[in-house]
Design a protein around this motif. Structure first.
Motif, short mmCIF file in Angstrom:
data_model
loop_
_atom_site.label_atom_id
_atom_site.label_comp_id
_atom_site.label_asym_id
_atom_site.label_seq_id
_atom_site.Cartn_x
_atom_site.Cartn_y
_atom_site.Cartn_z
N LEU A 40 0.36 -9.81 -3.56
CA LEU A 40 0.77 -8.78 -4.40
C LEU A 40 1.97 -8.17 -4.05
CD1 LEU A 40 -2.80 -7.20 -4.18
CD2 LEU A 40 -2.22 -8.91 -5.82
N GLY A 41 3.10 -8.05 -5.01
CA GLY A 41 3.91 -7.16 -4.81
C GLY A 41 3.85 -5.65 -5.67
N GLY B 55 13.67 -4.02 -1.33
CA GLY B 55 13.93 -4.93 -2.38
C GLY B 55 13.11 -4.57 -3.63
N LYS B 56 12.62 -5.61 -4.26
CA LYS B 56 11.91 -5.32 -5.51
C LYS B 56 10.60 -4.51 -5.41
CE LYS B 56 10.50 -7.73 -9.76
NZ LYS B 56 10.34 -9.12 -10.21
N TYR B 57 9.83 -4.92 -4.25
CA TYR B 57 8.48 -4.30 -4.09
C TYR B 57 8.51 -3.34 -2.99
CZ TYR B 57 7.32 -8.54 -6.61
OH TYR B 57 7.78 -9.50 -7.68
N ILE C 143 -8.25 -2.20 -6.00
CA ILE C 143 -6.87 -1.97 -5.76
C ILE C 143 -6.17 -1.01 -6.77
CG2 ILE C 143 -4.54 -3.47 -5.70
CD1 ILE C 143 -6.18 -5.54 -4.37
N LEU C 144 -6.67 -1.43 -8.10
CA LEU C 144 -6.16 -0.29 -9.20
C LEU C 144 -6.38 0.91 -9.25
CD1 LEU C 144 -6.09 -3.10 -11.99
CD2 LEU C 144 -4.06 -2.33 -10.59
N SER C 145 -7.35 1.20 -8.50
CA SER C 145 -7.89 2.66 -8.18
C SER C 145 -7.06 3.29 -7.25
CB SER C 145 -9.49 2.46 -8.07
OG SER C 145 -9.85 2.15 -6.59
N ILE C 146 -6.20 2.88 -6.32
CA ILE C 146 -5.41 3.25 -5.39
C ILE C 146 -4.44 4.28 -5.77
CG2 ILE C 146 -4.10 2.98 -3.32
CD1 ILE C 146 -5.47 0.48 -2.78
N LYS D 251 1.85 2.14 -8.88
CA LYS D 251 2.35 2.26 -10.00
C LYS D 251 2.26 1.19 -10.93
CE LYS D 251 7.02 2.79 -12.04
NZ LYS D 251 8.39 3.18 -11.73
N GLY D 252 2.43 -0.06 -10.19
CA GLY D 252 2.23 -1.22 -10.79
C GLY D 252 2.17 -2.38 -9.66
#
Length: 152
Positions: free
Chosen positions: A71-72, A102-104, A126-129, A133-134
């Motif tokens: 995951l980035g 870098g990017k992430y 993970i998305l609830s952390i 942002k993405g």
């Protein structure tokens, strides 16, 4: 020079990096020193924090965990990295976390049994952390190499 690492320490490290379960007597034979020397130098390197322990190298697919995912992670604000990393550490499927440039902002390695298991961890945890942002997700098709640097 108790706090310095020399050529013999690197030789011992290389042998243990190849097989962390190698008995000190065998390491000593291959390095051309006494088992006591291997023990003392290994203790020194542990005390210095150079050796952090010994781990098993598992083939997760053979125990039913068929997916390796990277995951980035993009943060809402870069100052939130510590908070996000602490939340990621609580997820059992997450095995490596790197604060990166870098990017992430953060790069994560995790394992899952299958795509449904991954989806559940991703969507429900993970998305609830707070602070994320993405995320860009990468699925590993096959691991072809995993090793330590050999110093000899």
């Amino acid at each position: 020079m108790k706090d310095r690492v020399d050529e013999m320490d690197f030789k011992i490290l290389s042998l243990l990096a190849d097989n962390a379960q190698m008995p000190y007597t065998e390491v000593a034979k291959k390095a051309g020193v006494s088992p006591g020397t291997v023990h003392a130098r290994t203790k020194k390197m542990k005390d210095l924090g150079l050796i952090k322990g010994a781990t098993l190298s598992l083939d997760y697919s053979k125990i039913g965990w068929k997916m390796t995912i990277f995951l980035g992670v993009f943060l809402r604000e870069s100052i939130m990295y510590k908070q996000v990393i602490e939340a990621l550490k609580k997820i059992p499927e997450v095995v490596k976390i790197h604060h990166s440039t870098g990017k992430y902002d953060i790069f994560v390695k995790m394992h899952a049994r299958d795509s449904m298991h991954y989806r559940d961890v991703y969507q429900d945890t993970i998305l609830s952390i707070v602070g994320i942002k993405g995320i860009e997700t990468f699925m590993s098709v096959e691991e072809n190499m995993s090793r330590h640097i050999l110093f000899d």
